[in-house]
Design an enzyme around this catalytic site. Structure first.
Site, PDB file in Angstrom:
ATOM      1  CG  ASP A 100      -1.966  -1.045   1.213  1.00 28.26           C
ATOM      2  OD1 ASP A 100      -2.301  -1.486   0.096  1.00 28.26           O
ATOM      3  OD2 ASP A 100      -2.458  -1.434   2.275  1.00 28.26           O
ATOM      4  CG  ASP A 408      -4.553  -0.065   5.819  1.00 27.53           C
ATOM      5  OD1 ASP A 408      -5.393  -0.421   4.961  1.00 27.53           O
ATOM      6  OD2 ASP A 408      -3.961   1.028   5.784  1.00 27.53           O
ATOM      7  CG  ASP A 412      -6.531  -4.027   2.172  1.00 24.80           C
ATOM      8  OD1 ASP A 412      -6.838  -3.918   0.973  1.00 24.80           O
ATOM      9  OD2 ASP A 412      -6.118  -3.074   2.860  1.00 24.80           O
TER      10      ASP A 412
END
Length: 717
Positions: A100, A408, A412
């Site tokens: 990310d 997070d 996900d």
């Protein structure tokens, strides 16, 4: 070998060819007592069994468990909490990391640094003197109501406390600077319906009813997406202006310019709605807020700086053969700018190559075959949804990559579960993400992810060090005893001595070498194959032909083993004359010779333990003083060896050695150090040799096919 050796022993014993140290025959048919014959036979069996015990590497499972447990414990200090033990070794095989952007590559500390309000660039972005009341009040209403954050002003203090996601906090801070009183703004209108921020649509909305009974629908989200829904904009004079092509292009260029400077662009818009069209309370929960004919109020650019050390961490990954891919919800311009800043892309020119930069929707629209063709080229995926991340992981795994994924959010979880290693964020991560992960990165920092890769490689490297050390002892002990047994019928290393050597080799050796801390040198190597598992060493090596012992290891261990065998066999056959023991009684001379062989052999292993620390480096002492466990085990081994030689004569069947004889043993052991340096000057092929005989290959292939078929049938069932 062990069976034939025992047979030779028995044949020599019962045929009367084996003799005592004084030259007398050990067994004479019809004269030797039965109990004496049984004791002799038991001694032969005991020696043979002891050699078998030494030959079997039973310390290998201990070394694997120790190094995994040690790595797991030490990784806590590097801000990584391991939830699944096998993830330590899998991380050492990682070939791709899908990371990310926000909070992992960047600091997750958003601030509004640029703002276009009313069609004009406001500098500084919180300068409210240029704004008319209606535009300003609508902005404040939209920010205050369309948020999941809050603003708190402590009594007697001017410092406001803002909570929420980093993006929400930045926008709320900006609105406070524009003059927003959060509590008053929330009280001036009442919320009718909320459309929470959606990661697929990249926007969130809210419908509110004002004190004048007007319905305002506020939207906030990705700038280019919200802008595409706007048909008007409000200028700085509170006038509504039609969004013609020229003005639309102006706003698009402004968004692209912000994105090229690594700013995250968020647009704020609203529209009026007729009261009579608002659904009744029963149908309100299913109401889809209208998102057309919006009026653009502002576009803000938020800056989230890269974390310190991220660029170096990305370079270290690339050097180690690990590809870093950035997956973000930001638009491709912002993603590209951050990727260049972080070192994922070397320059903006790389972004022009096909498929290096891709949008999530384009990747999602492809067929599976198309994805497999381009997935390895992708470096940055912008405007991606959690499902796009999952598709990326699946495609990479189908291309035989070992994939690590950071995440997070709750959305996900599928990608974290699908990946070979799921890395959840400890600060921003949700409980669902953490439960789906294998490792939790406690500080949300990409640099910590790279440390996990280094620890993973250290696990495999430590096992290789232990195997090199253990095989050296195995080969030397077996060759010495077998040659001595076949030639003279007696062995220089007795049962108790071999068991002590086995203890040094297995338990203490595993403790010393399996707990070596990682070094940056490990990142110069390529990742291990995804099919290699430390806890399934034999299967990995036999079925998949994965190299457990590299050419470098073979070179090192053979040099040391040949040296030890040569020196100790010379001492075994010519030791009495070399050591000047001819004037002693034959029994005492033999004991001194065997004791010196045993002592020299053990000291060779102590010195060689240092060589095993650095199989491919010349400086074998680098960092040794920081490894207290290694130094402690070496010291303990030496102390116990002195006690065994000097004080446990009857138990170990040794005799005390003079200081000159001790010096000889130390010199024999010490020579292994310069010998190791000379050995490392001998070039060997980097790639492991796989020259198995045809019959062994066929056998391995049959076993592998058998296992694979069984596994596939089992999965099918």
């Amino acid at each position: 070998m062990h069976v034939s050796e025992m047979a030779v022993h028995k044949h020599r014993y019962f045929s009367g060819h084996s003799r005592n140290p004084d030259g007398s025959v050990q067994f004479t048919a019809g004269k030797t007592k039965l109990s004496t014959a049984i004791d002799g036979a038991i001694k032969i069996v005991t020696v043979a069994v002891t050699i078998v015990v030494v030959a079997v590497p039973e310390g290998l499972p201990l070394a694997v468990t120790l190094t995994l447990a040690y790595s797991m414990r030490k990784m806590m200090a590097d801000k990584a909490l391991v939830r699944r033990l096998s993830a330590c070794e899998t991380m050492g095989s990682a070939t791709t990391i899908c990371s990310d952007k926000t909070g992992t590559l960047t600091m997750n500390q958003m601030t509004v640094v640029e703002a276009i309000i009313g069609g004009e660039n406001i500098d500084p972005p919180h300068e409210k003197s240029k704004l008319k009341p209606i535009l300003c009040s609508l902005l404040i209403e939209g920010v205050a109501q369309n948020t999941n954050g809050s603003v708190f002003v402590p009594e007697g203090s001017n410092n406001v406390e803002v909570s929420g996601s980093p993006t929400e906090k930045a926008i709320l801070h900006w609105a406070v600077q524009l003059g927003m009183n959060f509590k008053a703004a929330r009280a001036e209108s009442s919320i009718i319906h909320v459309f929470p921020f959606n990661s697929d649509k990249k926007r969130g909305g809210v419908a509110v009813q004002t004190t004048e009974s007007e319905i305002h629908i506020h939207w906030k989200g990705a700038a280019e997406i919200v802008l595409g829904c706007c048909t008007q904009y409000m200028d700085v004079n509170d006038h509504l202006i039609e969004m013609d092509e020229g003005k639309m292009n102006y706003f698009r260029r402004a968004i692209e310019d912000m994105a090229s400077r690594s700013l995250r662009c968020v647009a704020i818009a609203y529209r009026l709605y007729e009261m009579e069209k608002v659904p009744t309370s029963e149908d309100l929960a299913h109401w889809s807020l209208p998102e057309d004919n919006l009026i653009l109020l502002a576009i803000v650019g938020l800056k989230d700086p890269c974390r310190p050390g991220v660029k170096d961490a990305v370079k270290l990954c690339q050097k180690a053969g690990v590809k870093v891919k950035m997956v973000t919800g930001d638009n491709v311009k912002t993603a590209t700018a951050i990727a260049v800043e972080c070192g994922i892309l070397n320059s903006y020119s790389e972004a022009t190559e096909p498929y290096v930069i891709i949008e999530g929707k384009d990747f999602r629209a492809m067929q599976d075959e198309e994805r497999l063709k381009i997935v390895e080229k992708i470096s940055v995926m912008g405007r991606s949804s959690p499902n796009d991340k999952l598709l990326l992981v699946q495609a990479l795994r189908r291309k035989e990559h070992v994939v690590a994924v950071t995440g997070d959010g709750t959305n996900d979880a599928p990608a974290l579960h699908e990946a070979d290693i799921g890395l959840a964020m400890g600060i921003q991560g949700t409980e669902v993400a953490k439960e789906s992960s294998d490792i939790i990165i406690l500080d949300d920092n990409f640099a910590s992810v790279v440390k996990v890769v280094r620890w993973g490689r250290s696990v495999y490297a430590n096992i290789q060090k232990f195997i090199q050390f253990q095989l050296t002892v195995n080969i030397a002990a077996l060759v010495i005893n077998v040659i001595a047994a076949f030639s003279s019928g007696d062995v220089p290393l007795n049962t108790v001595q071999l068991l002590w050597v086995n203890l040094i080799m297995d338990t203490l050796g595993a403790l010393a070498l399996a707990t070596e801390p990682p070094t940056d040198h490990l990142m110069d190597r390529n990742p291990m194959s995804r099919r290699f598992h430390l806890q399934k060493l034999i299967i990995s090596c036999l079925l998949f032909r994965e190299p457990l012992i590299s050419n470098i290891m073979w070179r090192n261990l053979l040099i040391q083993a040949i040296y030890q065998v040569s020196v100790l066999l010379i001492l075994n056959f010519r030791g009495i004359s070399i050591l000047n023991l001819a004037h002693k009684s034959s029994d005492h001379a033999l004991k001194v010779k065997d004791t010196l062989i045993f002592n020299a052999f053990v000291l060779c292993q102590v010195f060689n333990e240092f060589n095993a620390r650095k199989p491919d480096e010349f400086n074998i002492f680098k960092g040794v003083t920081r490894n207290y466990l290694f130094m402690g085990i070496v010291a303990l081994t030496v102390v116990l060896q002195i006690i065994i030689i000097e004080f446990l004569e009857k138990f170990v069947k040794t005799v005390k050695l003079t200081w000159q004889q001790w010096l000889i043993c130390v010199i024999i052991g010490f020579i292994s150090w310069p010998l190791a340096v000379v050995g490392k000057l001998i070039p060997v092929p980097e790639k492991p040799e796989k020259q198995l005989s045809n019959s062994f290959r066929e056998c391995a292939d049959r076993v592998r096919r058998c296992f694979c078929c069984d596994a596939s049938e089992e999965n099918h069932v």
